[in-house]
Design a protein around this motif. Structure first.
Motif, PDB file in Angstrom:
ATOM      1  N   ILE A  12      27.759  46.716  -3.181  1.00  0.00           N
ATOM      2  CA  ILE A  12      26.550  46.223  -3.843  1.00  0.00           C
ATOM      3  C   ILE A  12      25.322  47.120  -3.669  1.00  0.00           C
ATOM      4  O   ILE A  12      24.419  47.126  -4.502  1.00  0.00           O
ATOM      5  N   GLU A  13      25.287  47.925  -2.578  1.00  0.00           N
ATOM      6  CA  GLU A  13      24.061  48.678  -2.273  1.00  0.00           C
ATOM      7  C   GLU A  13      23.681  49.686  -3.353  1.00  0.00           C
ATOM      8  O   GLU A  13      22.516  50.005  -3.542  1.00  0.00           O
ATOM      9  N   GLY A  14      24.675  50.205  -4.083  1.00  0.00           N
ATOM     10  CA  GLY A  14      24.394  51.185  -5.115  1.00  0.00           C
ATOM     11  C   GLY A  14      24.157  50.601  -6.488  1.00  0.00           C
ATOM     12  O   GLY A  14      23.937  51.333  -7.457  1.00  0.00           O
ATOM     13  N   VAL A  15      24.155  49.292  -6.612  1.00  0.00           N
ATOM     14  CA  VAL A  15      23.993  48.616  -7.896  1.00  0.00           C
ATOM     15  C   VAL A  15      22.535  48.659  -8.356  1.00  0.00           C
ATOM     16  O   VAL A  15      21.605  48.586  -7.547  1.00  0.00           O
ATOM     17  N   ALA A  16      22.318  48.769  -9.650  1.00  0.00           N
ATOM     18  CA  ALA A  16      20.964  48.767 -10.217  1.00  0.00           C
ATOM     19  C   ALA A  16      20.260  47.464  -9.868  1.00  0.00           C
ATOM     20  O   ALA A  16      20.829  46.382  -9.970  1.00  0.00           O
ATOM     21  N   GLY A  17      18.988  47.575  -9.447  1.00  0.00           N
ATOM     22  CA  GLY A  17      18.200  46.402  -9.067  1.00  0.00           C
ATOM     23  C   GLY A  17      18.194  46.145  -7.580  1.00  0.00           C
ATOM     24  O   GLY A  17      17.248  45.556  -7.049  1.00  0.00           O
ATOM     25  N   VAL A  18      19.235  46.583  -6.878  1.00  0.00           N
ATOM     26  CA  VAL A  18      19.360  46.325  -5.436  1.00  0.00           C
ATOM     27  C   VAL A  18      18.601  47.400  -4.656  1.00  0.00           C
ATOM     28  O   VAL A  18      18.849  48.591  -4.830  1.00  0.00           O
ATOM     29  N   VAL A  19      17.673  46.958  -3.788  1.00  0.00           N
ATOM     30  CA  VAL A  19      16.873  47.933  -3.039  1.00  0.00           C
ATOM     31  C   VAL A  19      16.668  47.600  -1.571  1.00  0.00           C
ATOM     32  O   VAL A  19      16.291  48.464  -0.791  1.00  0.00           O
ATOM     33  N   SER A  20      16.914  46.377  -1.158  1.00  0.00           N
ATOM     34  CA  SER A  20      16.622  46.013   0.225  1.00  0.00           C
ATOM     35  C   SER A  20      17.725  45.139   0.802  1.00  0.00           C
ATOM     36  O   SER A  20      18.581  44.621   0.086  1.00  0.00           O
ATOM     37  N   VAL A 177      27.625  58.320 -12.187  1.00  0.00           N
ATOM     38  CA  VAL A 177      26.617  57.567 -12.943  1.00  0.00           C
ATOM     39  C   VAL A 177      25.489  57.173 -11.998  1.00  0.00           C
ATOM     40  O   VAL A 177      25.708  56.472 -11.008  1.00  0.00           O
ATOM     41  N   VAL A 178      24.277  57.628 -12.307  1.00  0.00           N
ATOM     42  CA  VAL A 178      23.097  57.298 -11.509  1.00  0.00           C
ATOM     43  C   VAL A 178      22.589  55.924 -11.909  1.00  0.00           C
ATOM     44  O   VAL A 178      22.335  55.646 -13.084  1.00  0.00           O
ATOM     45  N   THR A 179      22.422  55.040 -10.924  1.00  0.00           N
ATOM     46  CA  THR A 179      21.977  53.671 -11.193  1.00  0.00           C
ATOM     47  C   THR A 179      20.488  53.459 -10.896  1.00  0.00           C
ATOM     48  O   THR A 179      19.895  52.485 -11.352  1.00  0.00           O
ATOM     49  N   LYS A 180      19.894  54.372 -10.103  1.00  0.00           N
ATOM     50  CA  LYS A 180      18.483  54.279  -9.727  1.00  0.00           C
ATOM     51  C   LYS A 180      18.109  55.568  -9.016  1.00  0.00           C
ATOM     52  O   LYS A 180      18.979  56.349  -8.625  1.00  0.00           O
ATOM     53  N   TRP A 181      16.794  55.786  -8.834  1.00  0.00           N
ATOM     54  CA  TRP A 181      16.306  57.025  -8.235  1.00  0.00           C
ATOM     55  C   TRP A 181      15.603  56.709  -6.912  1.00  0.00           C
ATOM     56  O   TRP A 181      14.639  55.937  -6.868  1.00  0.00           O
ATOM     57  N   THR A 182      16.089  57.304  -5.846  1.00  0.00           N
ATOM     58  CA  THR A 182      15.672  56.976  -4.489  1.00  0.00           C
ATOM     59  C   THR A 182      14.226  57.369  -4.191  1.00  0.00           C
ATOM     60  O   THR A 182      13.825  58.506  -4.425  1.00  0.00           O
ATOM     61  N   SER A 183      13.464  56.442  -3.648  1.00  0.00           N
ATOM     62  CA  SER A 183      12.136  56.736  -3.094  1.00  0.00           C
ATOM     63  C   SER A 183      12.193  56.699  -1.571  1.00  0.00           C
ATOM     64  O   SER A 183      11.585  57.518  -0.897  1.00  0.00           O
ATOM     65  N   SER A 184      12.919  55.736  -1.033  1.00  0.00           N
ATOM     66  CA  SER A 184      13.126  55.626   0.409  1.00  0.00           C
ATOM     67  C   SER A 184      14.398  54.813   0.625  1.00  0.00           C
ATOM     68  O   SER A 184      15.073  54.443  -0.342  1.00  0.00           O
ATOM     69  N   MET A 185      14.698  54.519   1.876  1.00  0.00           N
ATOM     70  CA  MET A 185      15.910  53.754   2.149  1.00  0.00           C
ATOM     71  C   MET A 185      15.870  52.370   1.502  1.00  0.00           C
ATOM     72  O   MET A 185      16.914  51.794   1.162  1.00  0.00           O
ATOM     73  N   THR A 186      14.663  51.819   1.317  1.00  0.00           N
ATOM     74  CA  THR A 186      14.550  50.484   0.741  1.00  0.00           C
ATOM     75  C   THR A 186      13.597  50.440  -0.456  1.00  0.00           C
ATOM     76  O   THR A 186      12.914  49.447  -0.695  1.00  0.00           O
ATOM     77  N   CYS A 187      13.595  51.526  -1.220  1.00  0.00           N
ATOM     78  CA  CYS A 187      12.764  51.561  -2.427  1.00  0.00           C
ATOM     79  C   CYS A 187      13.391  52.533  -3.425  1.00  0.00           C
ATOM     80  O   CYS A 187      13.883  53.596  -3.039  1.00  0.00           O
ATOM     81  N   ALA A 188      13.356  52.161  -4.695  1.00  0.00           N
ATOM     82  CA  ALA A 188      13.900  53.040  -5.729  1.00  0.00           C
ATOM     83  C   ALA A 188      13.204  52.776  -7.053  1.00  0.00           C
ATOM     84  O   ALA A 188      12.683  51.686  -7.300  1.00  0.00           O
ATOM     85  N   ARG A 189      13.181  53.791  -7.891  1.00  0.00           N
ATOM     86  CA  ARG A 189      12.704  53.663  -9.265  1.00  0.00           C
ATOM     87  C   ARG A 189      13.913  53.351 -10.134  1.00  0.00           C
ATOM     88  O   ARG A 189      14.969  53.936  -9.960  1.00  0.00           O
TER      89      ARG A 189
END
Length: 278
Positions: A12-20, A177-189
């Protein structure tokens, strides 16, 4: 005549929408929504596979308690492996055979990688590194090695951009396939999950269209498995086992004849509670 099969291990950690961490456990904010996103990505992969002639998909629900996928929302031709423990850990079911390839949906960077949303390896509260034959092994490396043992190539992965960079290094040529772009361990665009689900379908189609480009490279045994623990006491306790060696204050070593033995040991280690003794 056997059916044309595809194998999927999903997290689940790599799924779009999941960040924390709130998205990853039943008590967390938006956990139920995260399950919806998670299930929709797996369903999108399965539907795309069926459109390409795959007749049956085996999915390993490999997150948390192993019961995070909403199985009623998956296509009829999908079989799901749920709950724990499992001898092959995150790749249970790949031993059934007949698979044209394996895919990792919603995976993430390893604990010792510099970047990645919710990066960890197997047990974030206990493990600071895993090595196979001296090389750092993320969950992706372990899963790929397990699939390779059964002659199944790993053909497609999805997760954050940092994870895809990692996958490109350890699995050259894999469809990513990129699902989101990393900002930090618990934040993504990120973009809307529905758009990512469409991208995953495209990635599955692309991978299945070039099956001849993928190869299988099984690890040669014996396989030396080192686990660096956060708990000194955990290392001491595991050292009580006759087939485990404590190589320094926080590191244990198990030598398996192949990835089947290694996977079983890893499952025992993370499920037994011995890595985080009270």
């Amino acid at each position: 005549m056997s059916k044309k099969r595809l194998y999927i291990s999903a997290d689940i950690e790599g799924v779009a929408g999941v960040v924390s961490g709130e998205h990853t456990t039943p008590a967390g904010f938006e956990y139920q929504q995260a399950r919806e996103w998670y299930t929709a990505e797996v369903a999108a992969a399965c539907e795309a596979a069926f459109e390409q002639g795959i007749e049956e998909v085996i999915v390993s629900d490999s997150h948390g308690n192993g019961q995070s996928l909403l199985i009623d929302k998956l296509p009829d031709q999908v079989q799901v492996i749920r709950s724990w423990p499992r001898p092959l850990c995150m790749m249970e079911g790949v031993e059934l055979g007949g698979f044209v390839g394996a895919m990792l949906i919603g995976y993430h960077s390893g604990v010792s990688d510099m970047k990645g949303v919710l990066a960890h390896t197997l047990h974030g509260g206990a493990i600071s590194e895993v090595r196979l034959n001296g090389k750092v092994a993320s969950e992706t490396v372990i899963s790929a090695a397990t699939a390779a043992h059964f002659g199944v190539p790993l053909i497609m992965v999805s997760g954050c951009d940092a994870y895809i960079e990692h996958a490109d290094k350890v699995l050259p040529g894999v469809e990513g396939v990129v699902t989101k772009w990393t900002s930090s361990m618990t934040c993504a665009r990120m973009i809307k999950p529905s758009l990512v689900q469409a991208k995953i379908a495209e990635g599955v189609t692309a991978a299945l269209s070039r099956l001849d480009s993928f190869t299988v490279q099984p690890l040669q045994g014996p396989i030396e498995t080192d686990i660096v623990l956060l708990s000194r006491r955990g290392a001491e306790l595991m050292d009580y086992l006759p087939n485990v060696e404590r190589t320094n204050s926080h590191t244990i070593r198990f030598v398996g004849k192949d990835m089947v033995e290694v996977s079983s040991f890893l499952q025992f280690a993370i499920s037994s509670g011995a890595l985080t003794p009270k």
